[in-house]
Design a protein around this motif. Sequence first.
Motif, mmCIF file in Angstrom:
data_model
loop_
_atom_site.group_PDB
_atom_site.id
_atom_site.type_symbol
_atom_site.label_atom_id
_atom_site.label_comp_id
_atom_site.label_asym_id
_atom_site.label_seq_id
_atom_site.Cartn_x
_atom_site.Cartn_y
_atom_site.Cartn_z
ATOM 1 N N ASP A 46 0.762 -1.116 -0.166
ATOM 2 C CA ASP A 46 0.147 0.078 0.055
ATOM 3 C C ASP A 46 1.082 1.141 0.143
ATOM 4 O O ASP A 46 1.325 1.784 1.085
ATOM 5 C CB ASP A 46 -0.952 -0.084 1.295
ATOM 6 N N HIS A 47 1.251 1.630 -1.147
ATOM 7 C CA HIS A 47 2.225 3.117 -1.340
ATOM 8 C C HIS A 47 1.430 4.066 -0.791
ATOM 9 O O HIS A 47 1.906 5.244 -0.820
ATOM 10 C CB HIS A 47 2.602 3.026 -2.713
ATOM 11 N N GLY A 48 0.104 4.157 -0.413
ATOM 12 C CA GLY A 48 -0.472 5.287 0.274
ATOM 13 C C GLY A 48 -0.002 5.299 1.638
ATOM 14 O O GLY A 48 0.064 6.516 2.506
ATOM 15 N N THR A 49 0.751 4.215 2.317
ATOM 16 C CA THR A 49 1.225 4.527 3.803
ATOM 17 C C THR A 49 2.729 4.425 3.448
ATOM 18 O O THR A 49 3.478 3.718 2.916
ATOM 19 C CB THR A 49 1.096 2.960 4.544
ATOM 20 N N PHE A 50 3.454 5.662 4.087
ATOM 21 C CA PHE A 50 4.692 6.025 3.681
ATOM 22 C C PHE A 50 5.162 6.870 4.898
ATOM 23 O O PHE A 50 4.534 7.468 5.583
ATOM 24 C CB PHE A 50 4.837 6.799 1.983
ATOM 25 N N ARG A 103 32.605 2.984 9.370
ATOM 26 C CA ARG A 103 32.671 2.498 10.745
ATOM 27 C C ARG A 103 31.571 3.063 11.737
ATOM 28 O O ARG A 103 31.163 2.035 12.589
ATOM 29 C CB ARG A 103 33.993 2.882 11.166
ATOM 30 N N ARG A 104 31.260 4.249 11.487
ATOM 31 C CA ARG A 104 30.200 4.655 12.470
ATOM 32 C C ARG A 104 29.118 5.461 11.702
ATOM 33 O O ARG A 104 29.606 6.246 10.909
ATOM 34 C CB ARG A 104 30.408 5.389 13.700
ATOM 35 N N MET A 105 27.715 5.267 11.876
ATOM 36 C CA MET A 105 26.915 6.319 10.989
ATOM 37 C C MET A 105 25.767 6.694 12.148
ATOM 38 O O MET A 105 25.191 5.771 12.818
ATOM 39 C CB MET A 105 26.352 5.320 9.899
ATOM 40 N N ARG A 106 25.803 7.839 12.297
ATOM 41 C CA ARG A 106 24.420 8.543 13.308
ATOM 42 C C ARG A 106 23.753 9.255 12.184
ATOM 43 O O ARG A 106 23.828 10.073 11.586
ATOM 44 C CB ARG A 106 25.297 9.260 14.166
ATOM 45 N N ILE A 107 22.215 8.708 12.265
ATOM 46 C CA ILE A 107 21.217 9.378 11.706
ATOM 47 C C ILE A 107 20.270 10.380 12.473
ATOM 48 O O ILE A 107 19.522 9.499 13.039
ATOM 49 C CB ILE A 107 20.456 8.350 10.561
ATOM 50 N N ALA A 108 20.293 11.406 11.943
ATOM 51 C CA ALA A 108 19.358 12.449 12.395
ATOM 52 C C ALA A 108 18.151 12.551 11.915
ATOM 53 O O ALA A 108 18.199 12.263 10.627
ATOM 54 C CB ALA A 108 20.025 13.816 13.328
ATOM 55 N N ASN A 109 17.153 13.484 12.309
ATOM 56 C CA ASN A 109 15.997 13.567 11.513
ATOM 57 C C ASN A 109 15.727 15.083 11.351
ATOM 58 O O ASN A 109 15.611 15.630 12.661
ATOM 59 C CB ASN A 109 14.983 12.786 11.642
ATOM 60 N N THR A 110 15.605 15.781 10.247
ATOM 61 C CA THR A 110 15.158 17.399 10.473
ATOM 62 C C THR A 110 13.687 17.415 10.371
ATOM 63 O O THR A 110 13.043 18.381 11.077
ATOM 64 C CB THR A 110 15.762 17.925 9.182
ATOM 65 N N TRP A 111 13.239 16.643 9.270
ATOM 66 C CA TRP A 111 11.766 16.627 9.150
ATOM 67 C C TRP A 111 11.216 15.447 8.428
ATOM 68 O O TRP A 111 11.880 14.766 8.056
ATOM 69 C CB TRP A 111 11.224 17.880 8.231
ATOM 70 N N TYR A 112 10.064 15.211 8.729
ATOM 71 C CA TYR A 112 9.467 14.044 8.031
ATOM 72 C C TYR A 112 7.921 14.284 7.899
ATOM 73 O O TYR A 112 7.312 15.167 8.560
ATOM 74 C CB TYR A 112 9.434 12.627 9.139
ATOM 75 N N THR A 113 7.536 13.577 6.824
ATOM 76 C CA THR A 113 5.784 13.511 6.669
ATOM 77 C C THR A 113 5.443 12.074 6.361
ATOM 78 O O THR A 113 6.350 11.214 6.147
ATOM 79 C CB THR A 113 5.700 14.392 5.249
ATOM 80 N N GLY A 114 4.200 11.829 6.585
ATOM 81 C CA GLY A 114 3.999 10.484 6.499
ATOM 82 C C GLY A 114 3.498 9.785 7.976
ATOM 83 O O GLY A 114 3.531 10.306 9.118
ATOM 84 N N ASP A 115 3.883 8.463 7.879
ATOM 85 C CA ASP A 115 3.847 7.655 9.086
ATOM 86 C C ASP A 115 4.979 6.875 9.433
ATOM 87 O O ASP A 115 4.968 5.580 9.257
ATOM 88 C CB ASP A 115 2.335 6.692 9.013
ATOM 89 N N PRO A 116 6.000 7.320 9.909
ATOM 90 C CA PRO A 116 7.357 6.642 10.091
ATOM 91 C C PRO A 116 7.041 5.438 11.063
ATOM 92 O O PRO A 116 7.445 4.523 11.141
ATOM 93 C CB PRO A 116 8.219 7.621 10.485
ATOM 94 N N ALA A 117 6.246 5.713 11.976
ATOM 95 C CA ALA A 117 5.906 4.534 13.175
ATOM 96 C C ALA A 117 5.211 3.395 12.501
ATOM 97 O O ALA A 117 5.585 2.249 12.988
ATOM 98 C CB ALA A 117 5.016 5.157 14.320
ATOM 99 N N THR A 118 4.577 3.397 11.739
ATOM 100 C CA THR A 118 4.177 2.038 10.926
ATOM 101 C C THR A 118 5.326 1.616 9.948
ATOM 102 O O THR A 118 5.368 0.307 10.012
ATOM 103 C CB THR A 118 3.002 2.611 10.112
ATOM 104 N N ILE A 119 6.023 2.474 9.528
ATOM 105 C CA ILE A 119 7.296 1.876 8.541
ATOM 106 C C ILE A 119 8.187 1.378 9.583
ATOM 107 O O ILE A 119 8.569 0.149 9.235
ATOM 108 C CB ILE A 119 7.802 3.121 7.725
ATOM 109 N N PHE A 120 8.604 1.978 10.502
ATOM 110 C CA PHE A 120 9.956 1.600 11.547
ATOM 111 C C PHE A 120 9.388 0.999 12.692
ATOM 112 O O PHE A 120 10.143 0.377 13.429
ATOM 113 C CB PHE A 120 10.756 2.729 11.631
ATOM 114 N N GLY A 121 8.236 1.173 13.114
ATOM 115 C CA GLY A 121 7.622 0.709 14.614
ATOM 116 C C GLY A 121 7.954 2.109 15.443
ATOM 117 O O GLY A 121 8.820 2.832 15.223
ATOM 118 N N ALA A 122 7.224 2.162 16.473
ATOM 119 C CA ALA A 122 7.350 3.022 17.614
ATOM 120 C C ALA A 122 8.467 2.810 18.562
ATOM 121 O O ALA A 122 8.612 1.794 18.737
ATOM 122 C CB ALA A 122 5.766 3.198 18.227
#
Length: 169
Positions: A125-129, A150-169
Amino acid sequence: MYGIDEHAVSARADDGDAVVRELRDRVEILDALHRFALGQDLKDAALFASAFAADAELDFRPAASRWGGRPPVMAGRDTIVTTILASFTGRIDTTHQVTNARIAIDGDTARLTALVEAQHLLTADHGTFALLKNPYDVELVRDGERWLIRRMRIANTWYTGDPATIFGA
């Protein structure tokens, strides 16, 4: 943390060999991040794994904390590859775009900062993103002619959609 030097190449312009070596390193350093991104998008375990040192760490906690996620730090190339690809393959379609890369090289180590826009869609369902704009802070090590994360740190500036559904809460 982020690359803010006022120039890109530190080798002296009148030392052509040093400039070529540094430019090659810079391309190889950026290629490690491109292998990371495209390996995920293609679900290609070999390409994805080729981006990481055996003892790599990936910290997605700063990004995930924006939507209440609490992932552990992933340690070890095999754990990173297995965890990410197992959670995406057959479930999530991804595209990653890398931009605004800055690189600082110090002998056999380097620091890379970049912005990565990552689109994640449920395969069924590409409507969930979740569309994320993430600053990456990456430490790399030289491995012969190539560079590895060797090390990667990923921060977030903004998002849209439903990342909790994609990645889990």
